[in-house]
Write a protein that holds these residues in place. Sequence first.
Motif, PDB file in Angstrom:
ATOM      1  N   PRO A  77     -18.410 -42.873   3.314  1.00 19.82           N
ATOM      2  CA  PRO A  77     -19.245 -43.221   2.158  1.00 19.82           C
ATOM      3  C   PRO A  77     -19.558 -44.721   2.074  1.00 19.82           C
ATOM      4  CG  PRO A  77     -17.469 -41.748   1.503  1.00 19.82           C
ATOM      5  CD  PRO A  77     -17.239 -42.077   2.939  1.00 19.82           C
ATOM      6  N   LYS A  78     -20.780 -45.002   1.590  1.00 19.83           N
ATOM      7  CA  LYS A  78     -21.310 -46.370   1.576  1.00 19.83           C
ATOM      8  C   LYS A  78     -20.429 -47.339   0.777  1.00 19.83           C
ATOM      9  CE  LYS A  78     -25.787 -48.566   0.677  1.00 19.83           C
ATOM     10  NZ  LYS A  78     -26.043 -48.972  -0.692  1.00 19.83           N
ATOM     11  N   GLU A  79     -19.980 -46.913  -0.402  1.00 22.93           N
ATOM     12  CA  GLU A  79     -19.195 -47.818  -1.251  1.00 22.93           C
ATOM     13  C   GLU A  79     -17.908 -48.255  -0.542  1.00 22.93           C
ATOM     14  OE1 GLU A  79     -17.482 -48.262  -5.804  1.00 22.93           O
ATOM     15  OE2 GLU A  79     -17.585 -46.266  -4.933  1.00 22.93           O
ATOM     16  N   VAL A  80     -17.308 -47.329   0.187  1.00 26.41           N
ATOM     17  CA  VAL A  80     -16.085 -47.631   0.938  1.00 26.41           C
ATOM     18  C   VAL A  80     -16.388 -48.670   2.024  1.00 26.41           C
ATOM     19  CG1 VAL A  80     -14.416 -46.627   2.564  1.00 26.41           C
ATOM     20  CG2 VAL A  80     -15.005 -45.396   0.458  1.00 26.41           C
ATOM     21  N   ARG A  81     -17.493 -48.470   2.723  1.00 28.74           N
ATOM     22  CA  ARG A  81     -17.859 -49.379   3.827  1.00 28.74           C
ATOM     23  C   ARG A  81     -18.243 -50.766   3.311  1.00 28.74           C
ATOM     24  NH1 ARG A  81     -22.466 -47.675   6.153  1.00 28.74           N
ATOM     25  NH2 ARG A  81     -22.646 -45.714   5.041  1.00 28.74           N
ATOM     26  N   GLU A  82     -18.906 -50.819   2.142  1.00 28.95           N
ATOM     27  CA  GLU A  82     -19.366 -52.113   1.618  1.00 28.95           C
ATOM     28  C   GLU A  82     -18.218 -53.021   1.205  1.00 28.95           C
ATOM     29  OE1 GLU A  82     -23.810 -51.173  -0.088  1.00 28.95           O
ATOM     30  OE2 GLU A  82     -22.136 -51.320  -1.499  1.00 28.95           O
ATOM     31  N   LYS A  83     -17.073 -52.428   0.872  1.00 29.95           N
ATOM     32  CA  LYS A  83     -15.923 -53.243   0.450  1.00 29.95           C
ATOM     33  C   LYS A  83     -14.908 -53.377   1.580  1.00 29.95           C
ATOM     34  CE  LYS A  83     -16.361 -52.205  -4.486  1.00 29.95           C
ATOM     35  NZ  LYS A  83     -16.436 -53.530  -5.108  1.00 29.95           N
ATOM     36  N   PHE A  84     -15.382 -53.267   2.798  1.00 27.27           N
ATOM     37  CA  PHE A  84     -14.519 -53.452   3.972  1.00 27.27           C
ATOM     38  C   PHE A  84     -14.343 -54.948   4.206  1.00 27.27           C
ATOM     39  CE2 PHE A  84     -14.649 -54.233   8.664  1.00 27.27           C
ATOM     40  CZ  PHE A  84     -13.356 -53.823   8.938  1.00 27.27           C
ATOM     41  N   TYR A  85     -13.083 -55.401   4.284  1.00 26.98           N
ATOM     42  CA  TYR A  85     -12.813 -56.823   4.527  1.00 26.98           C
ATOM     43  C   TYR A  85     -11.899 -56.998   5.732  1.00 26.98           C
ATOM     44  CZ  TYR A  85     -14.356 -57.062  -0.389  1.00 26.98           C
ATOM     45  OH  TYR A  85     -15.049 -56.939  -1.553  1.00 26.98           O
ATOM     46  N   GLY A  86     -12.013 -56.143   6.719  1.00 28.24           N
ATOM     47  CA  GLY A  86     -11.114 -56.215   7.875  1.00 28.24           C
ATOM     48  C   GLY A  86     -11.582 -57.236   8.903  1.00 28.24           C
ATOM     49  N   CYS A  87     -10.679 -57.602   9.821  1.00 31.02           N
ATOM     50  CA  CYS A  87     -11.036 -58.580  10.855  1.00 31.02           C
ATOM     51  C   CYS A  87     -10.911 -57.969  12.246  1.00 31.02           C
ATOM     52  CB  CYS A  87     -10.151 -59.812  10.745  1.00 31.02           C
ATOM     53  SG  CYS A  87      -8.404 -59.445  10.871  1.00 31.02           S
ATOM     54  N   GLY A  88     -10.809 -56.652  12.324  1.00 35.51           N
ATOM     55  CA  GLY A  88     -10.674 -55.999  13.622  1.00 35.51           C
ATOM     56  C   GLY A  88     -10.962 -54.519  13.468  1.00 35.51           C
ATOM     57  N   ALA A  89     -10.595 -53.748  14.470  1.00 41.07           N
ATOM     58  CA  ALA A  89     -10.771 -52.296  14.400  1.00 41.07           C
ATOM     59  C   ALA A  89      -9.471 -51.647  14.877  1.00 41.07           C
ATOM     60  CB  ALA A  89     -11.961 -51.868  15.247  1.00 41.07           C
ATOM     61  N   PRO A  90      -8.415 -51.729  14.036  1.00 46.18           N
ATOM     62  CA  PRO A  90      -7.109 -51.227  14.483  1.00 46.18           C
ATOM     63  C   PRO A  90      -7.013 -49.707  14.396  1.00 46.18           C
ATOM     64  CG  PRO A  90      -6.916 -52.084  12.267  1.00 46.18           C
ATOM     65  CD  PRO A  90      -8.350 -52.266  12.671  1.00 46.18           C
ATOM     66  N   LEU A  91      -7.865 -49.031  15.165  1.00 53.94           N
ATOM     67  CA  LEU A  91      -7.889 -47.569  15.127  1.00 53.94           C
ATOM     68  C   LEU A  91      -7.674 -47.031  16.532  1.00 53.94           C
ATOM     69  CD1 LEU A  91     -10.788 -47.443  12.617  1.00 53.94           C
ATOM     70  CD2 LEU A  91      -8.600 -46.298  12.252  1.00 53.94           C
ATOM     71  N   PRO A  92      -6.415 -46.733  16.863  1.00 58.67           N
ATOM     72  CA  PRO A  92      -6.139 -46.236  18.214  1.00 58.67           C
ATOM     73  C   PRO A  92      -6.732 -44.850  18.423  1.00 58.67           C
ATOM     74  CG  PRO A  92      -4.151 -46.173  16.865  1.00 58.67           C
ATOM     75  CD  PRO A  92      -5.209 -46.820  16.034  1.00 58.67           C
ATOM     76  N   LEU A  93      -7.084 -44.544  19.664  1.00 53.54           N
ATOM     77  CA  LEU A  93      -7.560 -43.192  19.986  1.00 53.54           C
ATOM     78  C   LEU A  93      -6.376 -42.361  20.482  1.00 53.54           C
ATOM     79  CD1 LEU A  93     -10.960 -44.029  21.722  1.00 53.54           C
ATOM     80  CD2 LEU A  93     -10.536 -43.325  19.358  1.00 53.54           C
ATOM     81  N   GLY A  94      -6.573 -41.056  20.547  1.00 49.84           N
ATOM     82  CA  GLY A  94      -5.494 -40.177  21.016  1.00 49.84           C
ATOM     83  C   GLY A  94      -4.485 -39.874  19.926  1.00 49.84           C
ATOM     84  N   ILE A  95      -4.897 -39.949  18.646  1.00 43.08           N
ATOM     85  CA  ILE A  95      -3.925 -39.802  17.547  1.00 43.08           C
ATOM     86  C   ILE A  95      -4.036 -38.447  16.835  1.00 43.08           C
ATOM     87  CG2 ILE A  95      -3.682 -42.291  17.218  1.00 43.08           C
ATOM     88  CD1 ILE A  95      -5.538 -42.106  14.772  1.00 43.08           C
ATOM     89  N   GLU A  96      -4.647 -37.462  17.477  1.00 41.28           N
ATOM     90  CA  GLU A  96      -4.774 -36.134  16.865  1.00 41.28           C
ATOM     91  C   GLU A  96      -3.394 -35.619  16.441  1.00 41.28           C
ATOM     92  OE1 GLU A  96      -5.937 -36.934  19.861  1.00 41.28           O
ATOM     93  OE2 GLU A  96      -8.117 -36.724  19.762  1.00 41.28           O
ATOM     94  N   GLY A  97      -3.300 -35.136  15.214  1.00 41.90           N
ATOM     95  CA  GLY A  97      -2.052 -34.549  14.717  1.00 41.90           C
ATOM     96  C   GLY A  97      -1.003 -35.570  14.291  1.00 41.90           C
TER      97      GLY A  97
END
Length: 338
Positions: free
Chosen positions: A56-76
């Motif tokens: 959702p747009k409101e969530v994205r607009e208040k993003f203040y992160g400095c990276g993308a700490p989202l590892p892949l392979g995390i199913e489950g």
Amino acid sequence: GVSVVTKTMPSNEMTLESVKDYYGKVLHTSKDLKTSACTASGRPHPVVAKVIRSIPKEVREKFYGCGAPLPLGIEGRSVLDLGSGSGRDCYAAAALVGPTGSVVGIDMTAEQLAVARAHADQYCKSLGYDHCNLKFVEGYIERLEEAGIEANTFDLVISNCVVNLSPDKPRVLREVYRVLKQGGEFYFSDVYCDRRLPKHVQEHQVLWGECIAGALYTNDFIRYARQAGFGDPRILSSAPIEVHDPELKAVVGEAKFFSITYRLFKLPEGMLETLCEDYGQAVRYKGTIKGMEYSYMLDDHHLFEKGKLSLVCGNTAGMLGENGVSWLAPHFEIIGDR
Ligand SMILES: C[S@@+](CC[C@H](N)C(=O)[O-])C[C@H]1O[C@@H](n2cnc3c(N)ncnc32)[C@H](O)[C@@H]1O
């Protein structure tokens, strides 16, 4: 020394209140930031970028992160996000872990939590989940226990541009170590400095709120991480941050700032040694992580091509799955022992 730096900071409570005010009342969207520190995020992996587009747009607009700490392979997997803010990374993680995984975000600022909570149910429905696997908790990252977060419960702890804001970083690292499962990982992006910042910079409230004044000197971070139990911290990526505003630049002088994504593994006592040792071990990546079918990047000097045998030190073998402990173990074949 390190303890002197901690003592010269304004009182911990004052810092927390001032940061709460900054993220709850002063800033409205990422456009209000005065430096690029909190928005220095590099381009996320295409799999992550695709997921982010459906948030959702409101969530994205208040993003203040400095990276993308989202590892892949995390199913489950179970994921905890420290200082989740309006929730962007939690929403992305909720999609990446799938309906059998779970995500908890913790933040101390009511206004940020309200935005994060407002869209969660609808978002989970949009993912086709029967139950929402996304939850937001109010609390302090220095006191996860008080917020009801128990020991050994998460496969992954993530965080995006938050630890620098904490007045007690060693305590945050100890708490993360406590709540991670054995074999789990703290995978997070934050702002760091090439030196210890002097008192007058640390006491600059705007620079602290902007994720600059609280930046740790990288070597101090490594010391704190080791003291908390995280042997051998690894850098996944690092990018410079510029302070353009002339007034703020005059305060920081020649100090250089970086957005760094570190990977800290919680592994059994002795598995991560202070220096890398060669036991003649090798690893082979199975190519089983979605989005990384051809190679897997552990850190900025370890890229494992699918099917290719690579010689590694004991610490790297531990991180990739020696004795089946690390969360990455299903994706690697480990050859040889110590
Ligand atoms: C720079 S914003 C980043 C938010 C989010 N991670 C993102 O990427 O959009 C920092 C967030 O951390 C929260 N925060 C800072 N210090 C905290 C602390 N000690 N305990 C809990 N939350 C904290 C703030 O309330 C704010 O929402």
